[in-house]
Write a protein that holds these residues in place. Sequence first.
Motif, PDB file in Angstrom:
ATOM      1  N   ARG A 195       0.837  -1.203   0.000  1.00  0.00           N
ATOM      2  CA  ARG A 195       0.000   0.000   0.000  1.00  0.00           C
ATOM      3  C   ARG A 195       0.874   1.256   0.000  1.00  0.00           C
ATOM      4  O   ARG A 195       0.620   2.198  -0.738  1.00  0.00           O
ATOM      5  CB  ARG A 195      -0.928   0.003   1.228  1.00  0.00           C
ATOM      6  N   PHE A 223      -6.159  -5.115  -1.734  1.00  0.00           N
ATOM      7  CA  PHE A 223      -5.259  -4.281  -0.941  1.00  0.00           C
ATOM      8  C   PHE A 223      -5.914  -3.549   0.227  1.00  0.00           C
ATOM      9  O   PHE A 223      -5.236  -2.865   0.973  1.00  0.00           O
ATOM     10  CB  PHE A 223      -4.577  -3.234  -1.848  1.00  0.00           C
ATOM     11  N   LEU A 262      -6.356   0.978  -3.746  1.00  0.00           N
ATOM     12  CA  LEU A 262      -6.181   0.766  -2.299  1.00  0.00           C
ATOM     13  C   LEU A 262      -7.482   0.282  -1.650  1.00  0.00           C
ATOM     14  O   LEU A 262      -7.466  -0.333  -0.591  1.00  0.00           O
ATOM     15  CB  LEU A 262      -5.734   2.070  -1.617  1.00  0.00           C
TER      16      LEU A 262
END
Length: 816
Positions: free
Chosen positions: A595, A643, A638
Amino acid sequence: SATSSPAPTPQTSRMPKPFGYGYPTLQPGYQNATPSTSAMQPSNPGHHSGFQQYPQYPGVNQLSSTLGGLSLQHSQQPESLRPVNLTQERNILPVSPVLAPVPNLNSDLRKLNCSPDSFRCTLTNIPQTQALLNKAKLPLGLLLHPFRDLTQLPVITSSTIVRCRSCRTYINPFVSFIDQRRWKCNLCYRVNDVPEEFMYNPLTRSYGEPHKRPEVQNSTVEFIASSDYMLRPPQPAVYLFVLDVSHNAVEAGYLTIVCQSLLENLDKLPGDSRTRIGFITFDSTVHFYNLQEGLSQPQMLIVSDIDDVFLPTPDSLLVNLHESKELIKDLLSALPNMFINTRETHSALGPALQAAFKLMSPTGGRISVFQSQLPSLGAGLLHSREDPNQRSSTKHLGPATDFYKKLALDCSGQQTAVDLFLLSSQYADLASLACMSKYSAGCIYYYPSFHHSHNPAQAEKLQKDLKRYLTRKIGFEAVMRIRCTKGLSIHTFHGNFFVRSTDLLSLANINPDAGFAVQMSIEESLTDTSLVCFQTALLYTSSKGERRIRVHTLCLPVVTSLSDVYAGADVQAAVCLLANMAVDRSVSSSLSDARDALVNAVVDSLSAYISTASNLQQSTLIAPNSLRLFPLYVLALLKQKAFRTGTSTRLDDRIYAMCQIKSQPLVHLMKMIHPNLYRIDRLTNEGAIHVNDRVVPQPPLQKLSAEKLTREGAFLMDCGSIFYIWIGKSCDNSFIKDVLGYPNYASVPQKLCMDFLLILVFTIVLFSALTKYIFLCFRDESPAKTDFFQHLVEDRTEAAFSYYEFLLHIQQQICK
């Protein structure tokens, strides 16, 4: 070059007001600014590429300059470099889907270039040196969709396939003819002779015009290969189905759907008169089926020694599809009910796969595995590793055992791919099971909480997926090689395959839905050339037993200034390449590392851009127009299951999202990351297109935010393989009646799984491939809307920034 700290979890006290409040009024120049299309026009349309101009043969030295990329510095600033103030520009999303940028080449070369749907690069202007690339802080790599379905494909049958003697590049539109007898390779610059046979052009039936042959007029071609391209006679199409029949699997009811789909599509399986097929079922034992022609009914043979599994009758388990068709149909009709009263709860998946490998080894082909739970007996057995409280840790993103990887590598060596259909109601350790497909060039399908009656959406999805899966094109015993101009090098591959040597991928099977990505670097300065080329060659056996080579060639200009590098950035390709890299980083390091790397990619590139532009205020967040969607797409990434943080994401769901990222072509991957949202209750003919005598409306894209949803409206979200339709409380009854067939809002079921025909009228996407989509329609207050709302990436969630907050975070990191 990690210049930023990890993205902090938003604290309520110091967070800005909700999304959108902090926008100052727009500057006049930013209102309704539409991107201009003229930006990518060549600055000198009179430039012609050298090799078309017979009979004068330009000298080699002139060629490079005549073919060259046109620098952007001498024309007025292109639209792709227009500075955009991200924190002030509210309407960052264009009204129509984002197209690939067109490389800045002269018109002749542009016409000949490869379609971005097959082959595209993260930078359409290649920096001359690695130092310049490092300065730009942008990733360099290619995204490939090498075997996609094509309506027009030049197929060339010729006893001589013309290739460079030195680097083995296939002749293509970007080579130069020095004279009629010699051509210069565009990758290694070696001068080669033109073979006698190539002097004759079968299309024009004329002699002495090698530059007009189809190989030199098309950047995507397919050659029928000669016996030099075969290590053995081309294999037949061979299909083996390996089916879980434990209590869990039978209760979920998937067998009926699979057997029904196979019965409906038996005659459409790709192949010829040599096609072979076989079946294995398993629970705590492994069952084989003798379908030898001449038997009055299928014969079931059970092997209970799972520690040393053997083939009871090796010769009659894979049979000719045409000769044994009636027995095959009998078996498919009987299978769904054969295990209906089973008490077997165990799953000996490993031994069943070992048996499948033994059966397929002599020929190669495709193994389709259907599995519904954790394998619990014999080789490859697995234990549950999921702790709901530990879901945010990344301990279990890698496999628990190397059994499935080893098996996949053995299969790959015998030209066999393994495709996995995982239909699980609880944790099934996809991280371990996925290896059987990853390393054998197979594909992975996943149906969480699958149940034929309790979850009709998943049942319909399985049906649609199977129809496509069983009938789509397939290539067997394939290898793929990517070559590039001298000075460039390829160093990391992403996708499902086995890397056989530095630039050769082994693909036991290739299908039209498989995508690949590669990372590149610039090893030597490209000062001697103004163009670079990339070529991918896929050698495969068709289902009809023909050896074929599909070749794609892409040509891009070389540039020397940083602004030209930014002007040619392809933001979607860059985001897809970064997503692939982030999956690797999650597994090798940690999710938080991956990330951070994604956030840093945005911080670094925008920071580098701002520092090059002398007239920009350092305190504002400015991006070149080509990168204006970069922060939005990274934020969307994200928030993707692969993720995102928090404990609500199940481990198998996360792993599946990662598998998708690594194997989907760009067009599907982008819809997964940032779906397209349209309002569909007020369609007009403005901007509509005509497809097959039908008017297809083209409504503007809406940004992915709840503020765009109105109670009076109906919205369609295109996520690639699934469409959501959200109906607002006060939506017009005539729309509900005409489109959904219900009299009013109150009568629409909470969640409705629709056949796509009902709303084909509104298909805003091209509807050639709609057979593999499913539509989920639900009302405003339906619990099903959570699936829909999780795609609204511009909004704030408990664990993640809104888009505006993310921009402020990026700005903070840049100003540090």
